[in-house]
Design a protein around this motif. Sequence first.
Motif, PDB file in Angstrom:
ATOM      1  N   ASP A   2      88.820   0.452  21.939  1.00  0.00           N
ATOM      2  CA  ASP A   2      87.663  -0.181  21.308  1.00  0.00           C
ATOM      3  C   ASP A   2      86.674   0.818  20.720  1.00  0.00           C
ATOM      4  OD1 ASP A   2      88.704  -2.604  21.932  1.00  0.00           O
ATOM      5  OD2 ASP A   2      87.379  -3.014  23.624  1.00  0.00           O
ATOM      6  N   ASP A   8      81.626   2.618  18.981  1.00  0.00           N
ATOM      7  CA  ASP A   8      82.195   1.281  19.115  1.00  0.00           C
ATOM      8  C   ASP A   8      82.765   0.801  17.764  1.00  0.00           C
ATOM      9  OD1 ASP A   8      82.207  -1.246  20.926  1.00  0.00           O
ATOM     10  OD2 ASP A   8      81.477  -1.909  18.957  1.00  0.00           O
ATOM     11  N   LYS A  10      83.624  -2.133  16.710  1.00  0.00           N
ATOM     12  CA  LYS A  10      83.013  -3.345  16.137  1.00  0.00           C
ATOM     13  C   LYS A  10      81.710  -2.996  15.408  1.00  0.00           C
ATOM     14  CE  LYS A  10      82.595  -8.148  17.075  1.00  0.00           C
ATOM     15  NZ  LYS A  10      82.153  -9.144  18.010  1.00  0.00           N
ATOM     16  N   GLU A  14      80.868  -3.513  11.507  1.00  0.00           N
ATOM     17  CA  GLU A  14      79.674  -4.245  11.050  1.00  0.00           C
ATOM     18  C   GLU A  14      78.844  -3.378  10.100  1.00  0.00           C
ATOM     19  OE1 GLU A  14      79.321  -7.064  14.996  1.00  0.00           O
ATOM     20  OE2 GLU A  14      77.943  -5.359  14.791  1.00  0.00           O
ATOM     21  N   LYS A 284      90.083  -6.834   9.363  1.00  0.00           N
ATOM     22  CA  LYS A 284      89.584  -8.052  10.015  1.00  0.00           C
ATOM     23  C   LYS A 284      90.613  -9.161   9.823  1.00  0.00           C
ATOM     24  CE  LYS A 284      85.085  -8.593   9.512  1.00  0.00           C
ATOM     25  NZ  LYS A 284      83.909  -8.882   8.697  1.00  0.00           N
ATOM     26  N   TYR A 320      90.445  -5.426  18.802  1.00  0.00           N
ATOM     27  CA  TYR A 320      89.210  -5.102  19.524  1.00  0.00           C
ATOM     28  C   TYR A 320      88.947  -6.124  20.640  1.00  0.00           C
ATOM     29  CZ  TYR A 320      84.298  -4.095  20.414  1.00  0.00           C
ATOM     30  OH  TYR A 320      83.100  -3.776  21.009  1.00  0.00           O
ATOM     31  N   ASP A 355      88.386 -11.472  14.082  1.00  0.00           N
ATOM     32  CA  ASP A 355      88.771 -10.438  15.061  1.00  0.00           C
ATOM     33  C   ASP A 355      89.039  -9.106  14.331  1.00  0.00           C
ATOM     34  OD1 ASP A 355      88.550 -11.485  17.612  1.00  0.00           O
ATOM     35  OD2 ASP A 355      90.510 -12.464  17.549  1.00  0.00           O
ATOM     36  N   ILE A 356      88.731  -8.032  15.034  1.00  0.00           N
ATOM     37  CA  ILE A 356      88.866  -6.695  14.433  1.00  0.00           C
ATOM     38  C   ILE A 356      90.181  -6.058  14.891  1.00  0.00           C
ATOM     39  CG2 ILE A 356      87.851  -4.369  14.336  1.00  0.00           C
ATOM     40  CD1 ILE A 356      86.044  -6.351  13.032  1.00  0.00           C
TER      41      ILE A 356
END
Length: 406
Positions: A2, A8, A10, A14, A284, A320, A355-356
């Motif tokens: 992750d 991180d 995610k 972003e 994604k 992720y 979802d990543i």
Amino acid sequence: MDNINGLDVKHLAEEFGTPIYIYDCEQIKINYTKLKKSLDRYYSKNSIHYSLKANSNLRILEYIATLGAGADCSSPVELELAQRSGFTNSKILYTGNYESEEDLKKAIEFSVRINLDDISSFKRLIKLTVPEILSFRINPGIGKGGFEGITTAGSDAKFGVPYEMAYDAYKLAKDVGVKRFGIHMMTGSNNLEPYYFAEIVEKLMTIAGKIFIPLDIQPEYVDIGGGLGVPYYDDEKELDIELTAKLISEALKEKSAKFGFGEPELILEPGRYIIANAGYLIAKVTGVKKSYKTFVGLDAGMNTLIRPALYGAFHKVDVYGKTNKTNLVTLCGQICENSDIFAKNLPFPEVEDGDIVIFHNSGAYGYSMSSNYNNRMRPAEVMIINGKPQLIRRRETLDDILTGII
Ligand SMILES: Cc1ncc(COP(=O)(O)O)c(C=O)c1O
């Protein structure tokens, strides 16, 4: 996984959007240093020429140049990029394939060492100049890669001078006035077996003996190309780089002593080994389709990472925050080709839109082989340096697609 170097994934997705390539400079340095130290231990007169075709983002090149590497360039623009990113000309080698007169003119202009693909290339070159120093890429008759599409020597390969004709190539070059020589090969990519490298160095040096002894030439460099592999599958073992360096230098020393070649410079041209495992493609999930099979569609496709569609390469994928791989899915992109598939029957967690997904080993031959097919924009690129993410190429826009239209 992750996070990448503590950041991180995610949050990165972003902040920078998806699809996106992320490169960890610390890992690049680890790879380079490991190889360099192993080579230094067994053969001090060595140079690592990073192969730009693996990943040629200018910021990445600048970083690799600061590590002390030289450069392997395969086109005039790669020469330009190498020079702009701080590689010194004396540490750049130009290796083309079916080099045009324009390509050769550029290599001469940049005053880098030229490594020719064929005798016919030499005939084109001498219309422009007779260089002081030269090498030929030899096809030693054997080649091996991780799979067929990345095997670059042997009877099916379009590369290099067949070893049976190598003497003629060097004789012609010497007769015309070339004074100093090296010899080169590149027999395949993604090899994980140290003894293979020993075998091909022995083969190349045996060929070198048959050329250089009768021509009374002392080769100044022996360039064995790239080809150092990385494990893409969980059950593959890492290449033992220490043993590889030892075996290569033993073979080189033994043959050099036997043929009275002194101590030629040993050059390696790794691309994949330096950057593959330092790079990740983050994408994604854009749709899950329960058809005859379960398809998981992503905002990245063969336009972003073509290796699976081009020659069946495999990239390990994580999702992720989800480790429980209970489903078997076909992972695909958005491109209008049924070959736009990353993997079939892939054990995968239950996923939903948004979802990543994290592709491993995407630093080499990822962005550099990407395209605009279906008029999808090429992704952005980020490098993590000193623990901080830095945007090093913005995502393409419509303007980029329209550039050049008249
Ligand atoms: C001449 C030459 N050198 C070096 C390389 C880099 O190979 P690798 O990424 O396997 O190290 C290539 C790749 O095709 C090549 O053609």
